[in-house]
Write an enzyme that holds these catalytic residues in place. Structure first.
Site, PDB file in Angstrom:
ATOM      1  CE  LYS A  53     -74.996  60.026 -38.085  1.00 10.08           C
ATOM      2  NZ  LYS A  53     -75.857  59.656 -37.588  1.00 10.08           N
TER       3      LYS A  53
ATOM      4  CE1 TYR B 293     -76.732  62.563 -40.929  1.00  6.11           C
ATOM      5  CE2 TYR B 293     -75.106  61.193 -42.001  1.00  6.11           C
ATOM      6  CZ  TYR B 293     -76.340  61.394 -41.438  1.00  6.11           C
ATOM      7  OH  TYR B 293     -76.701  60.051 -41.394  1.00  6.11           O
TER       8      TYR B 293
HETATM    9  P1  NAP Z   1     -85.929  61.161 -38.994  1.00  2.59           P
HETATM   10  O1  NAP Z   1     -86.976  60.211 -39.937  1.00  2.59           O
HETATM   11  O2  NAP Z   1     -85.967  62.603 -39.750  1.00  2.59           O
HETATM   12  O3  NAP Z   1     -86.055  60.380 -37.742  1.00  2.59           O
HETATM   13  C1  NAP Z   1     -84.912  61.824 -36.669  1.00  2.59           C
HETATM   14  C2  NAP Z   1     -86.093  62.185 -36.017  1.00  2.59           C
HETATM   15  O4  NAP Z   1     -84.702  62.407 -34.843  1.00  2.59           O
HETATM   16  C3  NAP Z   1     -87.272  62.701 -35.554  1.00  2.59           C
HETATM   17  O5  NAP Z   1     -88.269  62.787 -35.221  1.00  2.59           O
HETATM   18  C4  NAP Z   1     -86.115  64.148 -35.589  1.00  2.59           C
HETATM   19  O6  NAP Z   1     -87.605  65.245 -35.152  1.00  2.59           O
HETATM   20  C5  NAP Z   1     -85.728  63.860 -34.188  1.00  2.59           C
HETATM   21  N1  NAP Z   1     -84.573  65.012 -34.073  1.00  2.59           N
HETATM   22  C6  NAP Z   1     -83.748  65.723 -35.043  1.00  2.59           C
HETATM   23  N2  NAP Z   1     -83.584  66.292 -34.567  1.00  2.59           N
HETATM   24  C7  NAP Z   1     -83.270  66.339 -32.897  1.00  2.59           C
HETATM   25  C8  NAP Z   1     -82.937  66.704 -31.455  1.00  2.59           C
HETATM   26  N3  NAP Z   1     -82.225  67.638 -31.514  1.00  2.59           N
HETATM   27  N4  NAP Z   1     -83.191  66.401 -30.616  1.00  2.59           N
HETATM   28  C9  NAP Z   1     -84.161  64.827 -30.464  1.00  2.59           C
HETATM   29  N5  NAP Z   1     -84.848  64.735 -32.029  1.00  2.59           N
HETATM   30  C10 NAP Z   1     -84.630  65.049 -32.753  1.00  2.59           C
HETATM   31  O7  NAP Z   1     -84.398  60.510 -39.641  1.00  2.59           O
HETATM   32  P2  NAP Z   1     -83.887  59.108 -39.444  1.00  2.59           P
HETATM   33  O8  NAP Z   1     -83.602  58.545 -40.949  1.00  2.59           O
HETATM   34  O9  NAP Z   1     -83.923  58.123 -39.101  1.00  2.59           O
HETATM   35  O10 NAP Z   1     -82.599  59.231 -38.676  1.00  2.59           O
HETATM   36  C11 NAP Z   1     -82.324  58.347 -37.772  1.00  2.59           C
HETATM   37  C12 NAP Z   1     -80.550  58.511 -37.168  1.00  2.59           C
HETATM   38  O11 NAP Z   1     -79.973  57.828 -38.144  1.00  2.59           O
HETATM   39  C13 NAP Z   1     -79.572  59.985 -37.664  1.00  2.59           C
HETATM   40  O12 NAP Z   1     -79.034  60.085 -36.914  1.00  2.59           O
HETATM   41  C14 NAP Z   1     -78.987  59.458 -39.067  1.00  2.59           C
HETATM   42  O13 NAP Z   1     -78.628  60.504 -39.180  1.00  2.59           O
HETATM   43  C15 NAP Z   1     -79.083  58.173 -38.981  1.00  2.59           C
HETATM   44  N6  NAP Z   1     -78.978  57.527 -40.762  1.00  2.59           N
HETATM   45  C16 NAP Z   1     -79.929  57.827 -41.613  1.00  2.59           C
HETATM   46  C17 NAP Z   1     -79.965  57.837 -42.787  1.00  2.59           C
HETATM   47  C18 NAP Z   1     -80.777  57.723 -43.374  1.00  2.59           C
HETATM   48  O14 NAP Z   1     -80.850  56.975 -44.813  1.00  2.59           O
HETATM   49  N7  NAP Z   1     -82.789  57.663 -43.162  1.00  2.59           N
HETATM   50  C19 NAP Z   1     -78.682  56.557 -42.723  1.00  2.59           C
HETATM   51  C20 NAP Z   1     -77.999  56.600 -42.152  1.00  2.59           C
HETATM   52  C21 NAP Z   1     -77.975  57.385 -41.161  1.00  2.59           C
HETATM   53  P3  NAP Z   1     -87.651  66.192 -35.990  1.00  2.59           P
HETATM   54  O15 NAP Z   1     -88.650  65.384 -37.402  1.00  2.59           O
HETATM   55  O16 NAP Z   1     -89.029  66.757 -35.343  1.00  2.59           O
HETATM   56  O17 NAP Z   1     -86.984  67.452 -35.703  1.00  2.59           O
END
Ligand code: NAP
Length: 248
Positions: free
Chosen positions: A159, A155
């Site tokens: 990133k 990860y």
């Molecule tokens: P989330 O709630 O898990 O949402 C991510 C979405 O992306 C899910 O609906 C997932 O679908 C979908 N997804 C996963 N793999 C995919 C693929 N190969 N193609 C298309 N869609 C896909 O996560 P989030 O926290 O909102 O994260 C969104 C972004 O923010 C990510 O890039 C993450 O790395 C970044 N981020 C998150 C955090 C945090 O603490 N939450 C912090 C920093 C950065 P499924 O659930 O059906 O797999």
């Protein structure tokens, strides 16, 4: 500040949940026509229904962002649906396995790089040629684009690499009027964190000087600003929304 996106067409990947869903909702509420993309079509459709219930315009799309053919089709369909493409948020991402580098599962490494890095490249590779002048892209990085986190090598590597990719695309397309930036959230309350044990979550709260985790809406607010014309002189840079995490 009232950010408006009237007449603009946006693709938000991974928008069936968490941060992507908040961005899709906010863009639609600000006048954009939004393609809500997710691996899970039902989740994307739920977000579309919420947007439409509030009078916004959106359509659902599914597919895996690590499959270049699916991403090419996503862009083609978005252009057909919306009459052009102006905004792209490469948000889809996964956490991946947690293990030290010397024990990291090889298939887990490949999967995380495929989704979190290659998926972002495919998004820009196919969307940029379709974009109009005045286009804007936000790539969803993380605080882990600039600092390490034990156990999360794939990860963190993805990133960090995403920031380099963002800078190159920004330089290449600045003269064509397309801006490219990255956003770096700290730990945000979304389903992505559900893989962590409950005690780990309490520990995470403690390392944010602001004393809590962030919300998807707080990440969306920064993302919308960067996509908007208010950010017309901002390109190639990385913007934190981290409650002070990286200031320590
Ligand atoms: P989330 O709630 O898990 O949402 C991510 C979405 O992306 C899910 O609906 C997932 O679908 C979908 N997804 C996963 N793999 C995919 C693929 N190969 N193609 C298309 N869609 C896909 O996560 P989030 O926290 O909102 O994260 C969104 C972004 O923010 C990510 O890039 C993450 O790395 C970044 N981020 C998150 C955090 C945090 O603490 N939450 C912090 C920093 C950065 P499924 O659930 O059906 O797999």
């Amino acid at each position: 500040m009232d950010l408006r996106f009237d007449g603009k067409v946006a693709i938000v990947t991974g928008a069936g949940s968490g941060i992507g869903a908040a961005i899709a909702r906010d863009l639609a509420a600000s006048g954009a026509k939004v393609v809500v993309q997710d691996l899970d079509l039902d989740k994307a459709k739920e977000v579309v229904a919420e947007i439409e219930a509030k009078g916004g315009k959106a359509t659902a799309a599914n597919g895996d962002v690590s499959d270049p053919d699916k991403v090419a089709a996503l862009v083609r369909n978005a252009v057909g649906w919306g009459d052009g493409l102006h905004l792209l948020v490469n948000n889809a991402g996964i956490g991946g396995p947690l293990a030290p580098v010397g024990e990291y599962p090889l298939d887990g490494w490949k999967k995380v790089i495929d989704v979190n890095l290659n998926g972002v490249f495919y998004g820009m590779r196919f969307a940029i040629p379709a974009m109009k002048e005045g286009g804007a892209i936000v790539n969803m990085a993380s605080i882990l684009g600039s600092v390490g986190f034990a156990g999360a090598s794939a990860y963190v590597a993805a990133k960090h690499a995403l920031l380099g990719l963002t800078k190159v695309a920004a330089i290449e397309y600045a003269a064509k009027g397309i801006r490219v930036n990255a956003v770096g959230p700290a730990f945000i309350e979304t389903p992505l964190l559900s893989a962590l044990p409950p005690d780990a979550k309490a520990g995470l709260v403690a390392v944010h000087p602001i004393g809590r985790l962030g919300t998807p809406e707080e990440v969306s607010a920064l993302t919308l600003f960067l996509l908007s014309d208010r950010a017309s002189f901002i390109t190639g840079s990385y913007h934190l929304v981290d409650g002070g995490y990286t200031a320590q």
